[in-house]
Motif scaffolding. Structure first.
Motif, PDB file in Angstrom:
ATOM      1  N   PRO A 332     -50.596 -25.914  20.238  1.00 26.99           N
ATOM      2  CA  PRO A 332     -50.098 -24.044  20.637  1.00 26.99           C
ATOM      3  C   PRO A 332     -48.348 -23.921  20.039  1.00 26.99           C
ATOM      4  O   PRO A 332     -48.348 -22.653  20.400  1.00 26.99           O
ATOM      5  N   ASP A 333     -47.817 -25.216  19.708  1.00 26.34           N
ATOM      6  CA  ASP A 333     -46.303 -24.987  18.936  1.00 26.34           C
ATOM      7  C   ASP A 333     -46.389 -25.177  17.746  1.00 26.34           C
ATOM      8  O   ASP A 333     -45.974 -25.135  17.182  1.00 26.34           O
ATOM      9  N   GLY A 334     -47.550 -24.824  17.464  1.00 25.35           N
ATOM     10  CA  GLY A 334     -47.935 -24.880  15.572  1.00 25.35           C
ATOM     11  C   GLY A 334     -48.120 -25.829  14.990  1.00 25.35           C
ATOM     12  O   GLY A 334     -47.442 -25.702  13.775  1.00 25.35           O
ATOM     13  N   ARG A 335     -48.092 -27.689  15.477  1.00 21.70           N
ATOM     14  CA  ARG A 335     -48.059 -28.366  14.417  1.00 21.70           C
ATOM     15  C   ARG A 335     -49.733 -28.637  14.100  1.00 21.70           C
ATOM     16  O   ARG A 335     -50.534 -28.794  14.564  1.00 21.70           O
ATOM     17  N   LEU A 336     -49.483 -28.790  12.780  1.00 25.34           N
ATOM     18  CA  LEU A 336     -51.238 -29.553  12.116  1.00 25.34           C
ATOM     19  C   LEU A 336     -51.724 -30.360  12.752  1.00 25.34           C
ATOM     20  O   LEU A 336     -50.895 -31.721  12.382  1.00 25.34           O
ATOM     21  N   VAL A 337     -53.033 -30.465  13.386  1.00 26.89           N
ATOM     22  CA  VAL A 337     -54.007 -31.484  13.585  1.00 26.89           C
ATOM     23  C   VAL A 337     -54.565 -32.338  12.587  1.00 26.89           C
ATOM     24  O   VAL A 337     -55.619 -31.172  12.548  1.00 26.89           O
ATOM     25  N   ARG A 338     -54.758 -33.112  12.464  1.00 28.24           N
ATOM     26  CA  ARG A 338     -55.646 -33.336  11.543  1.00 28.24           C
ATOM     27  C   ARG A 338     -56.623 -34.857  11.809  1.00 28.24           C
ATOM     28  O   ARG A 338     -56.022 -35.897  12.484  1.00 28.24           O
ATOM     29  N   ILE A 339     -57.498 -35.471  11.417  1.00 27.25           N
ATOM     30  CA  ILE A 339     -58.359 -36.674  11.174  1.00 27.25           C
ATOM     31  C   ILE A 339     -58.129 -36.665   9.875  1.00 27.25           C
ATOM     32  O   ILE A 339     -57.984 -36.222   8.890  1.00 27.25           O
ATOM     33  N   ALA A 340     -57.982 -38.463   9.375  1.00 25.13           N
ATOM     34  CA  ALA A 340     -57.351 -39.211   8.148  1.00 25.13           C
ATOM     35  C   ALA A 340     -57.595 -40.263   8.199  1.00 25.13           C
ATOM     36  O   ALA A 340     -57.155 -41.071   8.851  1.00 25.13           O
ATOM     37  N   ASP A 341     -57.630 -41.088   6.917  1.00 26.79           N
ATOM     38  CA  ASP A 341     -57.987 -42.470   6.326  1.00 26.79           C
ATOM     39  C   ASP A 341     -57.100 -42.523   5.597  1.00 26.79           C
ATOM     40  O   ASP A 341     -55.971 -42.001   4.770  1.00 26.79           O
ATOM     41  N   GLU A 342     -56.461 -43.926   7.209  1.00 26.03           N
ATOM     42  CA  GLU A 342     -54.468 -43.772   6.200  1.00 26.03           C
ATOM     43  C   GLU A 342     -54.474 -45.238   6.772  1.00 26.03           C
ATOM     44  O   GLU A 342     -54.841 -44.972   7.749  1.00 26.03           O
ATOM     45  N   GLY A 343     -54.448 -46.141   5.889  1.00 27.92           N
ATOM     46  CA  GLY A 343     -53.786 -47.339   5.682  1.00 27.92           C
ATOM     47  C   GLY A 343     -55.387 -48.415   6.673  1.00 27.92           C
ATOM     48  O   GLY A 343     -55.166 -49.320   7.112  1.00 27.92           O
ATOM     49  N   GLY A 344     -56.653 -48.076   5.532  1.00 25.46           N
ATOM     50  CA  GLY A 344     -57.747 -48.551   5.358  1.00 25.46           C
ATOM     51  C   GLY A 344     -57.898 -48.190   7.595  1.00 25.46           C
ATOM     52  O   GLY A 344     -59.245 -48.685   7.970  1.00 25.46           O
ATOM     53  N   ALA A 345     -57.539 -47.251   8.497  1.00 26.31           N
ATOM     54  CA  ALA A 345     -58.067 -46.967   9.558  1.00 26.31           C
ATOM     55  C   ALA A 345     -58.187 -45.271   9.486  1.00 26.31           C
ATOM     56  O   ALA A 345     -57.647 -44.775   8.733  1.00 26.31           O
ATOM     57  N   ARG A 346     -59.294 -45.045  10.658  1.00 26.01           N
ATOM     58  CA  ARG A 346     -59.354 -43.731  10.730  1.00 26.01           C
ATOM     59  C   ARG A 346     -58.582 -43.067  11.374  1.00 26.01           C
ATOM     60  O   ARG A 346     -58.673 -43.546  12.915  1.00 26.01           O
ATOM     61  N   VAL A 347     -57.478 -41.952  11.414  1.00 24.57           N
ATOM     62  CA  VAL A 347     -56.291 -41.892  12.838  1.00 24.57           C
ATOM     63  C   VAL A 347     -56.157 -40.647  12.721  1.00 24.57           C
ATOM     64  O   VAL A 347     -56.754 -39.591  12.202  1.00 24.57           O
ATOM     65  N   LEU A 348     -55.313 -40.190  13.771  1.00 23.18           N
ATOM     66  CA  LEU A 348     -55.549 -38.937  14.095  1.00 23.18           C
ATOM     67  C   LEU A 348     -54.014 -38.298  13.514  1.00 23.18           C
ATOM     68  O   LEU A 348     -52.574 -39.905  14.835  1.00 23.18           O
ATOM     69  N   ALA A 349     -53.712 -37.316  13.370  1.00 24.02           N
ATOM     70  CA  ALA A 349     -51.903 -37.221  12.917  1.00 24.02           C
ATOM     71  C   ALA A 349     -51.216 -35.523  13.475  1.00 24.02           C
ATOM     72  O   ALA A 349     -52.968 -34.396  13.570  1.00 24.02           O
ATOM     73  N   VAL A 350     -50.923 -35.816  13.747  1.00 23.78           N
ATOM     74  CA  VAL A 350     -50.085 -34.128  14.511  1.00 23.78           C
ATOM     75  C   VAL A 350     -48.671 -33.911  14.331  1.00 23.78           C
ATOM     76  O   VAL A 350     -47.868 -35.030  14.126  1.00 23.78           O
ATOM     77  N   GLY A 351     -48.770 -32.019  13.326  1.00 25.27           N
ATOM     78  CA  GLY A 351     -47.637 -32.478  13.291  1.00 25.27           C
ATOM     79  C   GLY A 351     -47.115 -33.970  11.454  1.00 25.27           C
ATOM     80  O   GLY A 351     -48.069 -33.535  10.502  1.00 25.27           O
ATOM     81  N   ASP A 352     -46.102 -34.365  11.388  1.00 28.47           N
ATOM     82  CA  ASP A 352     -45.668 -35.618  11.088  1.00 28.47           C
ATOM     83  C   ASP A 352     -45.887 -37.041  11.245  1.00 28.47           C
ATOM     84  O   ASP A 352     -45.195 -37.678  10.840  1.00 28.47           O
ATOM     85  N   ARG A 353     -46.336 -36.915  12.456  1.00 30.27           N
ATOM     86  CA  ARG A 353     -46.752 -38.023  13.158  1.00 30.27           C
ATOM     87  C   ARG A 353     -48.382 -38.408  13.076  1.00 30.27           C
ATOM     88  O   ARG A 353     -48.929 -38.130  13.216  1.00 30.27           O
ATOM     89  N   VAL A 354     -48.104 -39.722  12.980  1.00 31.79           N
ATOM     90  CA  VAL A 354     -49.307 -40.290  13.152  1.00 31.79           C
ATOM     91  C   VAL A 354     -49.956 -41.354  14.628  1.00 31.79           C
ATOM     92  O   VAL A 354     -48.640 -41.590  14.512  1.00 31.79           O
TER      93      VAL A 354
END
Length: 709
Positions: A332-354
């Motif tokens: 709601p406050d405009g940060r991008l939500v992604r799921i990504a493969d990083e460091g060998g894991a499948r992670v949730l990223a919001v804005g610039d934070r995993v």
């Protein structure tokens, strides 16, 4: 009726125990009500639209298709039948609906006609619930109310995208085909079949315009699906994008209710696949576009006033990039939500934070709130407890992840505001339990009318072999090792991408248990390539699906024989779709391990399967012809030395019957005996009651004879 025949009949009559179970939940933003679909009994295929009052727990029928259609049967257009085939929808009545922003008005199609139903408290009475038909220019596909509820947009089988006022007074076209083969507001074949994108238009949050897909499938080759049992019927024309051949051309435009049109621009030559679209109040519309080789993709922000796009995020992977439900999205406050493969894991990223690490394998985003993101996840490779086959619902925020689902099992959820609908299956009970939570407290439970299976299961979930392959093992009811000794083995895998079979849910193992009760030790093995484990596990099959997936079936059965009463001198294998391919592959290339096979709807030549799926795993056939040759079954036809039954629906437009027919011809040319069971009028699904029931019985008979039982 004997126990052996009662389960196949019940299983087929109940559509695998899905009839009568609630599904397709929507929670109103104020948490006052939950809309959902459910039929009246465990053998009734016709879904009604229901509403639960969360304050009282009372349910009412908001729309009954029998009343709305006057008791007449459904009349489905070929386009609607195709949509249902893509989603493997076997039920009837209301199979899908959409709501406005307040979840106060629902829209749905029946027999190509448009209906609406009020959902708010006090609207309508039990039975019809105030639902009514809106007369429009149909046949209607995928109707969706505007966020303010004043309009309903819908696609038609003719290819136009239209909008009608909710009172039915004004019905007009927003976009019409400008050439043969063009449709507006519909998803193309590979988007529906492989990308999990069934939609082709999206309302703006303010309700004054839409983002709509224009699909031109004239570049796509035409195939013809005939019904040999009815030679007087004309064959159906199918635009099928087989591996290495042209795809449909997909573009986007912003269409205003004022008649305006703004075309959307991005590098469609480099990124032809439109995989995801998201439009919410959190930011501008988001597009996820993929390169054809699926090794690079962009998250684009769209300016709906100009049609211009800008890149927000770039993903690249040397193997391939997966698509995930619910992302990309805005908070709601405009940060991008992604799921990504990083460091060998499948992670949730919001804005610039995993926000998650190796302990969780994130599978889907269910809801994005102001303070947290609701996800489903399995235990990752970094988890202390592997929790085999379990999928949990978690709230993930800056402080970490908190489980919403407490008990072991397989869970999913829908949330709006502070109300969550939690669906939970487990190994110790049949079906799913659906609870409505406000915060963490249960406030209601949605009833299920699904039938109770006539058999139980004694399934054990174990990790087998050096690779710790997830497996389910099922023995006959009442089996005694001292009395019964070693058992013939039936491997019962899917074994390929997107198909996790080893899950902590009882109903998922009922068919395997029935086969076990016929005198087999049944093994379901989720080898490399199957989901829910780790990115490396899924991507290990790149360019070698056949070798890797077959090796893991062999490793699983041989390792399990050290703990379970498996007779490795009598091992059969059965499967459908990718599992059918794997079953045929097993008796061709490892007859030392597998002694009989039933292969249902097998992909026998990957050049005949679709672009988005096949090229992800095997590459482009023009660039890697040797990979396709190595995966084709016909080349091994002369090696068949074990009993093999091939089963195929002649109306299948996903894995077309040519796969089985060409492979059977190769076997005949090589002089190798085999059995072919053609299913007239049957698609990739087998929803017909008698067909589904007798298929189980015929398979058992073939396997018993083939193993000398």
């Amino acid at each position: 009726m004997t126990k052996e025949t009662s389960f196949p009949r019940q299983y087929s009559r109940t559509l695998r125990y899905t009839l009568g179970a609630p599904r397709s939940f929507t929670v109103s933003p104020d948490g006052a009500r939950v809309a959902f679909l459910r039929s009246r009994s465990g053998t009734d295929r016709a879904n009604l639209l229901w509403v639960l009052d969360t304050a009282t727990g009372r349910e009412r029928a908001a729309a009954d298709p029998a009343e709305l259609l006057g008791g007449g049967g459904e009349d489905l257009s070929p386009a609607e039948r195709a949509r249902r085939e893509r989603t493997r929808e076997g039920s009837a009545g209301i199979v899908g609906y959409a709501v406005d922003a307040d979840a106060a008005l629902a829209a749905f199609a029946l027999s190509g006609r448009l209906f609406t139903a009020p959902l708010a408290h006090g609207a309508g009475e039990a039975g019809g619930g105030g639902a009514r038909e809106i007369l429009v220019t149909g046949p209607v596909l995928d109707p969706r109310p505007s966020p303010d509820g004043r309009h309903i947009a819908y696609a038609t089988t003719r290819g136009d995208l239209r909008v009608v006022t909710s009172d039915g007074e004004t019905d007009r076209a927003l976009a019409e085909p400008d050439a043969d083969g063009v449709t507006w507001g519909q998803a193309e074949f590979v988007a529906q079949e492989e990308m999990d994108r069934g939609r082709g238009f999206w309302w703006a949050p303010e309700g004054g315009r839409l983002l709509a897909a224009r699909v031109d499938d004239t570049p796509v080759q035409r195939w013809w699906i005939a019904d040999p049992a009815h030679p007087a019927a004309a064959p159906a024309e199918v635009a099928y994008p087989a591996a290495g051949t042209p795809n449909a051309e997909v573009s986007l435009a912003v269409l205003g209710l004022d008649g305006s049109r703004t075309d959307v621009t991005w590098d469609r030559a480099r990124y032809p696949y439109l995989a995801r679209v998201h439009w919410s109040a959190g930011g501008p519309p988001l597009l996820l576009v993929q390169a054809r080789d699926q090794r690079s993709q962009l998250v684009l922000a769209l300016d709906p006033d100009t049609g211009a796009t800008r890149t927000l995020h770039v993903d690249e992977d040397p193997v391939w990039l997966d698509l995930f439900p619910g992302v990309p999205a805005w908070t709601p406050d405009g940060r991008l939500v992604r799921i990504a493969d990083e460091g060998g894991a499948r992670v949730l990223a919001v804005g610039d934070r995993v926000l998650t690490g190796a302990a969780l394998h994130v599978r889907a985003v269910l809801d994005v709130g102001p303070d947290d993101v609701l996800v489903t996840a399995s235990a990752g490779e970094g988890a202390a407890d592997p929790e085999l086959g379990e999928v949990h619902v978690l709230r993930v925020g800056p402080a970490g992840a908190v489980r919403v689902s407490g008990r072991p099992g397989h869970h999913s959820a829908v949330r709006s505001g502070d109300v969550t609908v939690l669906s939970s299956a487990a190994l110790d009970r049949p079906g799913s339990r659906v609870r409505v939570l406000r915060g963490a407290e249960p406030v209601a439970e949605i009833a299920s009318y699904a039938e109770t299976p006539v058999i139980g299961t004694g399934v054990r979930l174990v990790a087998a072999g050096k690779r710790r392959i997830p497996c389910a093992v099922l023995l006959p009811d009442g089996y005694d090792r001292d009395r019964d000794g070693l058992l013939p083995v039936l491997m019962d895998p899917y074994g390929g991408p997107h198909g996790q079979r080893v899950v902590a849910a009882r109903n998922a193992h009922l068919t395997s248990q029935w086969f076990a009760d016929q005198g087999f030790a049944v093994v379901v093995a989720d080898g490399r390539g199957t989901p829910g484990h780790s990115p490396a596990w899924e991507k290990a099959i790149a360019f070698d699906m056949a070798g890797v997936t077959l090796d893991d079936q062999v490793e699983a059965v041989q390792a399990l024989a050290e703990e379970f009463p498996l007779d490795l001198g009598r091992v059969a294998i059965r499967g459908w779709s990718y599992g059918g391919y794997l079953a045929a592959l097993a008796v061709l290339r490892r007859p030392d391990v597998f002694h009989a096979a039933v292969a249902g709807a097998p992909v026998t030549d990957w050049r005949l399967y679709d672009t988005h799926y096949t090229e992800r795993y095997l590459g482009h056939p023009d660039e890697r012809p040797e990979v396709y040759d190595a995966h084709a079954l016909a080349a091994d036809a002369a090696e068949l030395s074990r009993p093999l039954m091939l089963v195929h629906g002649l109306a299948d437009d996903n894995v077309v019957a040519a796969h089985t027919l060409r492979f059977s011809s190769a076997l005949l040319e090589a002089g190798r005996p085999h059995t072919v069971l053609p299913l007239s009028g049957v698609t990739h699904m087998t929803p017909q009651e008698q067909v589904a029931e007798n298929l189980l019985l015929l398979q058992v008979d073939f396997l018993r004879r083939s193993l000398g039982l």
